[in-house]
Design an enzyme around this catalytic site. Structure first.
Site, PDB file in Angstrom:
ATOM      1  N   CYS A 173       0.825  -1.207   0.000  1.00  0.00           N
ATOM      2  CA  CYS A 173       0.000   0.000   0.000  1.00  0.00           C
ATOM      3  C   CYS A 173       0.861   1.260   0.000  1.00  0.00           C
ATOM      4  CB  CYS A 173      -0.934  -0.007   1.205  1.00  0.00           C
ATOM      5  SG  CYS A 173      -1.976   1.450   1.302  1.00  0.00           S
TER       6      CYS A 173
ATOM      7  N   CYS B 289      -0.469   4.117   2.106  1.00  0.00           N
ATOM      8  CA  CYS B 289      -0.220   3.973   3.543  1.00  0.00           C
ATOM      9  C   CYS B 289       1.246   4.241   3.880  1.00  0.00           C
ATOM     10  CB  CYS B 289      -0.519   2.552   4.032  1.00  0.00           C
ATOM     11  SG  CYS B 289      -1.970   1.789   3.338  1.00  0.00           S
ATOM     12  N   ASP B 290       2.148   3.683   3.095  1.00  0.00           N
ATOM     13  CA  ASP B 290       3.547   3.603   3.534  1.00  0.00           C
ATOM     14  C   ASP B 290       4.535   4.413   2.701  1.00  0.00           C
ATOM     15  OD1 ASP B 290       2.718   1.838   5.527  1.00  0.00           O
ATOM     16  OD2 ASP B 290       2.933   0.095   4.224  1.00  0.00           O
TER      17      ASP B 290
END
Ligand code: NDP
Length: 322
Positions: free
Chosen positions: A134, A137-138
């Site tokens: 992701c 997200c990261d």
């Protein structure tokens, strides 16, 4: 069979637990069959920095623990096991955990989706330490660093383009000499000066002791191997909705995602609602999953109320089978 529950929620990621909070506060005393992998995909995430309300970020597992505690506070009951079989052909709706049968007037399906992984050693070992599925997200953790994206579909394109905003460079590793992605996404990628594509290449392993330092690739045409220096490897080879339990019962698209009626969480079966990634092929974020969990609880509550009021089949919004 035991007592009939008003609502059973299958799955316990942000969608299922938000549905539980709302259903519990509506007095429906929901039962959450949370699965052995309770908490869903956020349990394999480290810092979550894009969930509103956490200005300093929060660890994925810690956030799911908070969701769970909030649901529990209002009387949600939990079973930590997987549903093994369901029967939605008659009322009450029935499901089994091993030999234990549970019945419900309404069911909310929030079994989520699982990222597909390459299945190589370094991927598991460095998960959350440079290996991710992701970018949203990261990606931020790899600011000004070189990163790799694996895959050739629209998700890989989207992830790569997103990563160019913060990372030094992005190398896409694709196993063929042509993208599967839509032409417009592929063009954007190919025109982006920060992105390099390694065609006909497969990942052999991920290097790094504590964190990712590089990705070993093999050219499938020449057989040559080399290492691409990278601080992160984003695997974007597709998702698999967790819907095998519902095959032949609930309407699904060609990929196995549950179909819900527009602007609602109604499935094709009265009293069965679906929320979160199991029915979302577009957004797949914790916050959107939570939002749809709220929708499912409200839909279920109103549907149950209509049944009690003798309004008969209120589920006119049932998903079309197309
Ligand atoms: P896709 O199935 O479309 O693509 C998966 C990609 O991963 C393919 O290029 C495939 O290679 C590759 N792949 C699969 N398995 C492996 C493996 N074991 N090793 C190496 N590579 C592998 O999945 P996506 O998640 O990209 O997209 C899913 C759906 O969502 C699609 O319909 C897509 O269009 C849609 N989507 C739309 C977006 C948008 O419109 N903005 C954004 C994101 C997704 P190969 O090509 O060789 O099969």
């Amino acid at each position: 069979m035991g007592d009939v529950n008003e609502v059973v929620i299958i799955g316990s990621g942000p969608a299922g637990l938000t549905a539980a909070i709302y259903a519990a506060r509506a007095g429906l005393e929901p039962l959450v069959i949370e699965g052995y992998g309770a908490g869903g995909q956020l349990m394999i995430t480290t810092d979550v920095e894009n969930y509103p309300g956490f200005p300093d970020g929060v660890q994925g597992p810690e956030m799911m623990q908070m969701f769970r505690a909030q649901a529990e506070r209002f009387g949600t009951r939990f079973i930590t096991a997987d549903v093994s079989r369901v029967d939605f052909s008659e009322r009450p709706l029935r499901m089994w955990v091993g030999d234990d049968e549970h019945a419900a007037n309404a069911v909310i399906v929030s079994t989520g989706a699982s990222a597909r992984w390459l299945g190589i050693e370094g991927e598991t070992r460095l998960m959350g330490r440079g290996v991710s599925a992701c970018a949203t997200c990261d990606g931020f953790f790899f600011k000004d660093k070189p990163v790799v994206v694996v895959g050739g579909g629209d998700t890989a394109m989207e992830e790569a383009l997103f990563l160019t905003r913060m990372c030094e460079s992005v190398t896409i590793i694709h196993r063929r000499d042509e993208f599967r992605a839509s032409a417009i996404m592929a063009r954007r990628v190919l025109e982006n000066p920060k992105i390099t594509v390694r065609w006909n290449a497969v990942v052999e392993d991920v290097e790094g002791e504590e964190v990712v330092t590089g990705v070993q690739v093999r050219d499938v045409v020449t057989g040559e191997e080399d290492v691409i220096p990278a601080a992160a490897m984003f695997v974007a080879i597709g998702h698999q909705p967790n819907t095998s339990l519902f095959e032949g019962l609930l309407d699904m698209d060609g990929e196995g995602y549950l179909r819900t009626a527009p602007e609602s969480t109604y499935t094709n079966i009265d009293g069965v609602f679906a929320c979160g990634d199991v029915q979302d092929t577009v957004y797949r974020q914790a916050v959107t999953a939570a939002g749809s969990g709220c929708m499912a609880a409200i839909d279920a509550e109103r549907w149950l109320e209509a049944q009690e009021a003798g309004a008969g089949d209120h589920a006119g919004a049932g998903a079309s089978a197309d």
